[in-house]
Design a protein around this motif. Structure first.
Motif, short mmCIF file in Angstrom:
data_model
loop_
_atom_site.label_atom_id
_atom_site.label_comp_id
_atom_site.label_asym_id
_atom_site.label_seq_id
_atom_site.Cartn_x
_atom_site.Cartn_y
_atom_site.Cartn_z
N ALA A 92 0.92 -1.19 -0.05
CA ALA A 92 0.15 -0.03 0.09
C ALA A 92 0.88 1.45 0.03
O ALA A 92 1.88 1.34 0.67
N GLN A 93 0.42 2.26 -0.66
CA GLN A 93 1.04 3.71 -0.90
C GLN A 93 0.08 4.73 -1.04
O GLN A 93 -0.67 4.43 -1.94
N SER A 94 -0.01 5.81 -0.04
CA SER A 94 -1.02 6.85 -0.44
C SER A 94 -0.55 7.90 -1.01
O SER A 94 0.78 8.02 -1.23
N ALA A 95 -1.39 8.75 -1.13
CA ALA A 95 -0.99 9.78 -1.95
C ALA A 95 0.00 10.89 -1.09
O ALA A 95 1.01 11.78 -1.75
N GLN A 103 1.86 1.86 6.83
CA GLN A 103 1.87 3.22 6.23
C GLN A 103 2.55 4.33 7.10
O GLN A 103 2.24 5.36 7.41
N PHE A 104 3.90 3.94 7.24
CA PHE A 104 4.51 5.04 7.54
C PHE A 104 5.09 6.00 6.79
O PHE A 104 5.46 5.71 5.46
N ILE A 105 5.13 7.17 6.88
CA ILE A 105 5.72 8.27 6.02
C ILE A 105 7.45 8.25 6.36
O ILE A 105 7.82 7.82 7.29
N PRO A 106 8.16 8.40 5.16
CA PRO A 106 9.52 8.28 5.05
C PRO A 106 10.21 8.97 6.52
O PRO A 106 11.18 8.39 7.02
N THR A 338 -12.13 3.07 2.21
CA THR A 338 -11.07 2.15 1.44
C THR A 338 -10.08 1.43 2.11
O THR A 338 -9.27 2.18 2.93
N VAL A 339 -9.93 0.12 1.82
CA VAL A 339 -8.83 -0.46 2.47
C VAL A 339 -8.01 -1.22 1.33
O VAL A 339 -8.55 -1.84 0.40
#
Length: 339
Positions: A92-95, A103-106, A338-339
């Motif tokens: 998974a990758q979010s906008a 869902q870690f941000i960098p 949404t998943v």
């Protein structure tokens, strides 16, 4: 199998008999709910064990182990976060550049990512690193706000959403609507990933959902059907269950494997009319669920089986029976769109 098939043919084929029979079923439903309302208690607290198949089998041992990293979390809570963030999708990758199953941000990963599997690297796309990192990050936040009064888990979740400084400043969950909704969402979803420790409350809307499904008996199945006029009022399995509960004010997700997370999971011997019952070819993974029906009692459900068939009664005790969900209003509201 032969007796069950004969019974189903009789029910589907005899319209008047179906109506009379369902009148009896509705009386049964009312009786069950009157009794259950007196007997049932809410899902218990204490040590949380994961509900059967609620976490894909490949991740279950990791979630079970790391979900006990500190007192502020538990395996069911960690599972709820992973489901909310990615639906257990390691790609998974979010906008907003959030990455992986957790869902870690960098920037957050650079500080809080851990080498969970001990292979010498920290890979945000590897669940064996990302799941332990999510647990570790939760526990770090909990430690940072440990002096704040109130529920440590709720304070940790609020820190995750609004930042620990806000929790310290407000001495508890901040008065931000988004943050309070996030805390409620995760703690509600936790119940759908935890194996119940006591009998779970019956849904007040369940009888109405059955009544809706009952009126659709004999309707021809349509893959992707939501019962709209353009579709001739036809349904597929999850379209029927969604419409049935929507008729009583509860909005479920569209697909069966997400509907599984709309509440706690009673055992087979605890089923009540109105429970959703699920079927899968992989009994270790709720994400693989492929069919759902509405339990009506006596070992039978109303379901929309397949192309060429009509909405009908079917037995639930088959080799592919996965489990059940007692739909709750809060549980349905907590599910991600949404998943």
């Amino acid at each position: 199998m032969g007796d069950g098939w004969t019974m189903r043919k009789m029910w589907v084929g005899a319209g008047v008999a179906v109506a009379l029979g369902m009148g009896f079923v509705m009386l049964l439903v009312v009786g069950v709910y009157l009794v259950a309302g007196d007997l049932a208690g809410g899902a218990g607290g204490g040590a949380k064990k994961l509900a059967k198949g609620s976490v894909p089998a490949v991740y279950q041992p990791i979630v079970q182990k790391w979900g006990n990293l500190c007192p502020a979390i538990n395996p069911a809570l960690l599972a709820a976060q992973l489901y909310q963030e990615s639906g257990f999708d390691p790609k998974a990758q979010s906008a907003a550049t959030a990455q992986g199953i957790a869902q870690f941000i960098p920037g957050t990963w650079a500080v809080h990512g851990v080498d969970g599997d001990g292979d010498g690297d920290r890979d945000v796309w590897d669940p064996e690193d990302a799941i332990p990192s999510a647990a570790s990050y939760d526990c770090s936040l909990a430690s940072y706000v440990k002096s704040v009064p109130g529920n440590p888990t709720e304070n940790m979740l609020a820190s995750y959403n609004a930042g620990p400084d806000a929790v310290i400043r407000y001495q508890g969950v901040p008065p931000y609507e988004e943050t309070r909704n996030y805390v409620k969402t995760i703690t509600t979803l936790e119940k759908s990933f935890a194996a119940p420790t006591t009998r779970v409350d019956p849904s007040e809307q369940a009888a109405g959902a059955i009544a809706y499904a009952q009126k659709k008996l004999g309707t021809l199945y349509l893959w992707g059907g939501n019962g709209t006029p353009e579709q001739g009022g036809r349904f597929d399995c999850s379209g029927l269950t969604k419409a049935a509960y929507e008729s009583v004010g509860i909005k479920l997700p569209r697909v069966a494997n997400d509907q599984y997370n709309a509440g706690p999971h009673p055992g087979r011997d605890e089923l009540l009319p109105g429970d959703l019952v699920f079927f899968s070819d992989d009994l270790t993974n709720s994400r693989a669920i492929r069919h759902v029906g509405i339990y009506v009692g006596g070992g039978y459900m109303i379901d929309a089986p397949r192309t060429g068939a009509v909405i009908r009664f079917d037995p639930i005790d088959t080799p592919d029976y996965f489990g059940a969900t007692r739909v709750t209003e809060d549980g349905a509201k907590a599910l991600p769109t949404t998943v």
